[in-house]
Design a protein around this motif. Structure first.
Motif, PDB file in Angstrom:
ATOM      1  N   ASP A 155       0.811  -1.229   0.000  1.00 14.90           N
ATOM      2  CA  ASP A 155       0.000   0.000   0.000  1.00 14.90           C
ATOM      3  C   ASP A 155       0.841   1.274   0.000  1.00 14.90           C
ATOM      4  OD1 ASP A 155      -2.138  -1.675   0.109  1.00 14.90           O
ATOM      5  OD2 ASP A 155      -2.486  -1.455   2.254  1.00 14.90           O
ATOM      6  N   SER A 156       2.141   1.146  -0.224  1.00 22.88           N
ATOM      7  CA  SER A 156       3.032   2.289  -0.025  1.00 22.88           C
ATOM      8  C   SER A 156       3.334   3.078  -1.292  1.00 22.88           C
ATOM      9  CB  SER A 156       4.365   1.804   0.566  1.00 22.88           C
ATOM     10  OG  SER A 156       5.040   0.950  -0.352  1.00 22.88           O
ATOM     11  N   LYS A 157       2.754   2.721  -2.435  1.00 26.20           N
ATOM     12  CA  LYS A 157       3.120   3.373  -3.694  1.00 26.20           C
ATOM     13  C   LYS A 157       2.824   4.872  -3.662  1.00 26.20           C
ATOM     14  CE  LYS A 157       2.201   3.312  -8.668  1.00 26.20           C
ATOM     15  NZ  LYS A 157       3.615   3.437  -9.032  1.00 26.20           N
ATOM     16  N   SER A 158       1.580   5.238  -3.360  1.00 28.99           N
ATOM     17  CA  SER A 158       1.215   6.662  -3.344  1.00 28.99           C
ATOM     18  C   SER A 158       1.951   7.413  -2.237  1.00 28.99           C
ATOM     19  CB  SER A 158      -0.298   6.812  -3.163  1.00 28.99           C
ATOM     20  OG  SER A 158      -0.717   6.235  -1.947  1.00 28.99           O
ATOM     21  N   PHE A 159       2.153   6.759  -1.091  1.00 29.67           N
ATOM     22  CA  PHE A 159       2.849   7.399   0.014  1.00 29.67           C
ATOM     23  C   PHE A 159       4.311   7.654  -0.349  1.00 29.67           C
ATOM     24  CE2 PHE A 159       4.894   7.408   4.235  1.00 29.67           C
ATOM     25  CZ  PHE A 159       4.142   8.389   4.843  1.00 29.67           C
ATOM     26  N   ASP A 160       4.962   6.668  -0.989  1.00 26.33           N
ATOM     27  CA  ASP A 160       6.356   6.843  -1.420  1.00 26.33           C
ATOM     28  C   ASP A 160       6.486   7.982  -2.423  1.00 26.33           C
ATOM     29  OD1 ASP A 160       7.113   4.807   0.205  1.00 26.33           O
ATOM     30  OD2 ASP A 160       7.346   3.311  -1.375  1.00 26.33           O
ATOM     31  N   GLU A 161       5.581   8.009  -3.390  1.00 30.45           N
ATOM     32  CA  GLU A 161       5.665   9.051  -4.423  1.00 30.45           C
ATOM     33  C   GLU A 161       5.404  10.438  -3.846  1.00 30.45           C
ATOM     34  OE1 GLU A 161       2.921   7.813  -7.382  1.00 30.45           O
ATOM     35  OE2 GLU A 161       4.272   6.315  -8.260  1.00 30.45           O
ATOM     36  N   THR A 162       4.497  10.535  -2.877  1.00 30.35           N
ATOM     37  CA  THR A 162       4.224  11.832  -2.250  1.00 30.35           C
ATOM     38  C   THR A 162       5.432  12.321  -1.466  1.00 30.35           C
ATOM     39  OG1 THR A 162       1.871  11.295  -2.081  1.00 30.35           O
ATOM     40  CG2 THR A 162       2.694  13.067  -0.688  1.00 30.35           C
ATOM     41  N   LEU A 163       6.031  11.427  -0.664  1.00 34.03           N
ATOM     42  CA  LEU A 163       7.227  11.815   0.098  1.00 34.03           C
ATOM     43  C   LEU A 163       8.389  12.151  -0.834  1.00 34.03           C
ATOM     44  CD1 LEU A 163       7.268   9.275   3.081  1.00 34.03           C
ATOM     45  CD2 LEU A 163       6.782  11.709   3.170  1.00 34.03           C
ATOM     46  N   ALA A 164       8.519  11.385  -1.929  1.00 34.06           N
ATOM     47  CA  ALA A 164       9.603  11.674  -2.880  1.00 34.06           C
ATOM     48  C   ALA A 164       9.398  13.031  -3.549  1.00 34.06           C
ATOM     49  CB  ALA A 164       9.670  10.568  -3.930  1.00 34.06           C
ATOM     50  N   LEU A 165       8.157  13.376  -3.859  1.00 37.36           N
ATOM     51  CA  LEU A 165       7.867  14.685  -4.456  1.00 37.36           C
ATOM     52  C   LEU A 165       8.237  15.808  -3.502  1.00 37.36           C
ATOM     53  CD1 LEU A 165       6.575  16.541  -6.588  1.00 37.36           C
ATOM     54  CD2 LEU A 165       4.367  16.107  -5.477  1.00 37.36           C
ATOM     55  N   TYR A 166       7.842  15.687  -2.239  1.00 37.42           N
ATOM     56  CA  TYR A 166       8.175  16.720  -1.269  1.00 37.42           C
ATOM     57  C   TYR A 166       9.672  16.768  -0.996  1.00 37.42           C
ATOM     58  CZ  TYR A 166       3.168  17.012  -0.301  1.00 37.42           C
ATOM     59  OH  TYR A 166       1.811  17.189  -0.410  1.00 37.42           O
TER      60      TYR A 166
END
Length: 538
Positions: free
Chosen positions: A273-284
């Motif tokens: 379930d970490s795909k969107s969370f990883d991408e959000t943290l990587a963007l920030y």
């Protein structure tokens, strides 16, 4: 007369029950009200204990709101900015986020959008004032249509949608407010200046609080979250293999527990379930300045790649977990023949994953002996054990068990409520029983509802009536276990590549002793949840 008396007695009984039910309902509400303060305090304490940074962030937001409210509360400042000071308060509420990267992303988007919108609105106003009153209204309407449609269409561009969507929204809002207001208000230039200054003050306070006072870095959260995934995957593999070879009583106990209590499910769920969370943290993290000791650029793209590799690794564990829940199971007596090499193999894989997690957590390269000889020995022993039992994996007409409809139906009537799984060695008959059963159904007088009810059973028997080896389900389990070992090499390569780009320190034997001491401290004293929480919104 008798009927009337019975009706009256029924009404009296109902009327007697109403006050009793109301009293019980009030008692339940009273009990909940008594427990509410205690439950609220416990929840507040648990949220702060899981991540103490939440408390610090809440205090930072409170201090920021107090500072910007001085523009309204102090007369000298209020005379300078007027009622537009409220925009500074709104900016702090909207822009100040949990991490510095999220605050930078929103703050710069808001400032850039406001600046561009104000500049374009002044240009439109300058051109419109050179024309007549009627043409000015037409020109402003046409400008609003063209700019609004163009900016909205640009929001669909993937790069802008990902990085500057909030800035485009602020641009549209500010441009429309200034342009429309300029048609009726004379001093719109002064209002726009004051509004821009107050927004700049709000953004400045947010950046000051996020970057200089106990900053929370999105890159650090992404790093810690990625390191924690390895331990979860290691626990899932060990628990899955141990449950597969567990006793029947232990299996029934685990079946009664829910998915929320399943250590296998909880281990890989976070990774999947970490795909969107990883991408959000990587963007920030991509917005954050270089804040490490050596001022290295944070390799956020490599963390996203590693997350993808771990998710594919987790898919194999999901398939391995599915072998525990299949309808057809290998007998436990057959499983026991391969128990030792499988458990040793899973233990070595889990050990390697934990070593990778420690190397990530302490920012060092993993040990050169991460794929130890014990892993290869366990893999060799499993292969040797499978080859030593060829009759189990190659069915023959003499000793291969055959699953048929008659036995499944008879067992389903007696024990389907207890267990849906069928052991391949528990059924011994011929495939002709399936044909006999079909002919009975065609010639019988059963209803349509009964036929529909028997269709799942028939479809199941149509598959299981074929000749199968009794160890075939275990062969699928063993092949997935070997696939996990193969995918482990890909995970190690990605971790090593990340360590090279992120300039991790070289491996040292003294670090291994330090890690063991840290693990002993963790086991002796429970720590709060280490997974980061991204409390920022879009």
């Amino acid at each position: 007369m008798v009927v009337e008396m019975e009706v009256n007695n029924g009404e009296n009984t109902t009327n007697n029950w109403v006050p009793i039910m109301k009293k019980l309902h009030m008692n339940v509400i009273g009990e909940k009200m008594k427990k509410f303060p205690k439950l609220t305090c416990r929840t507040i304490w648990r949220v702060g204990k899981e991540d103490p940074r939440r408390v610090i962030h809440s205090l930072k937001v409170g201090i920021s709101l107090t500072l910007v409210s001085l523009l309204y509360l102090m007369d000298p400042l209020f005379k300078g900015f007027g009622s537009n000071a409220i925009w500074a308060v709104m900016t702090v509420v909207v822009v100040l986020e949990f991490t510095a990267g999220a605050t930078l992303c929103k703050g710069l988007n808001r400032g850039l959008g406001t600046l561009l919108a104000g500049s374009l609105a002044f240009l439109i106003e300058y051109v419109a004032t050179k024309t007549g009153h009627v043409f000015r209204a037409i020109f402003i309407g046409a400008a609003l249509f063209f700019i609004g449609a163009t900016a909205t269409y640009m929001r669909f561009i993937p790069y802008i949608k990902k990085n500057y969507d909030y800035g485009v929204v602020i641009f549209l809002l500010t441009f429309n407010l200034i342009t429309v207001s300029s048609y009726r208000v004379d001093n719109v230039l002064k209002i726009a200046h004051e509004r821009f200054y107050t927004i700049a003050i709000g953004c400045g306070i947010c950046l000051l609080m996020s970057l200089l006072i106990f900053p929370n870095w999105s890159g650090e959260d992404l790093h810690n979250f990625t390191a924690a995934k390895f331990e979860g995957l290691a626990k899932s593999i060990e628990a899955c293999v141990n449950e597969y070879f567990s006793d029947e009583e232990q299996q029934k106990t685990k079946e009664n527990s829910s998915d929320l209590e399943d250590p296998i499910y909880n281990g890989y769920k976070t990774v999947l379930d970490s795909k969107s969370f990883d991408e959000t943290l990587a963007l920030y993290a991509s917005w954050e300045p270089r804040h490490s000791r050596h001022c290295y650029r944070f390799p956020w793209q490599q963390y996203v790649k590693l997350g993808n590799v771990l998710r594919h690794f987790g898919y194999t564990i999901v398939a391995l977990h599915g072998c525990l829940q299949t309808e057809i199971q290998t007998p436990r007596s057959v499983r026991a023949m391969f128990k030792d090499p499988c458990i040793r193999l899973s233990g070595e894989v889990a050990k390697a994953l934990k070593e990778l997690g420690d190397s990530m957590r302490y920012r060092r390269h993993c040990s050169p002996e991460i794929l130890s000889d014990h892993l290869h020995e366990a893999l060799h022993d499993l292969n040797k054990a499978i080859k030593s039992q060829p009759k189990l994996f190659i069915g023959s007409k003499n000793n291969t068990n055959k699953l048929t409809l008659a036995t499944v139906v008879s067992k389903g009537q007696s024990g389907a409520l207890n267990s849906r799984r069928v052991s391949l060695s528990s059924v011994k008959t011929d495939t002709s029983a399936l044909l006999d059963w079909k002919s009975k159904l065609r010639g019988g007088s059963s209803t349509t509802h009964e036929n529909l009810k028997l269709r799942p059973t028939l479809s199941k028997i149509a598959i299981t009536s074929l000749e199968f080896s009794e160890a075939l389900p275990f062969a699928a389990f063993a092949s997935l276990l070997v696939e996990i070992v193969a995918r482990l090499d890909l995970v190690i390569e990605e971790v090593e590549e990340l360590g090279r780009i992120a300039h991790f320190k070289e491996y040292n034997d003294d670090d291994e002793h330090h890690v063991v001491v840290e693990i002993d401290k963790k086991n002796s004293k429970p720590l709060p949840n280490q997974l980061p929480t991204q409390d920022s919104g879009d």
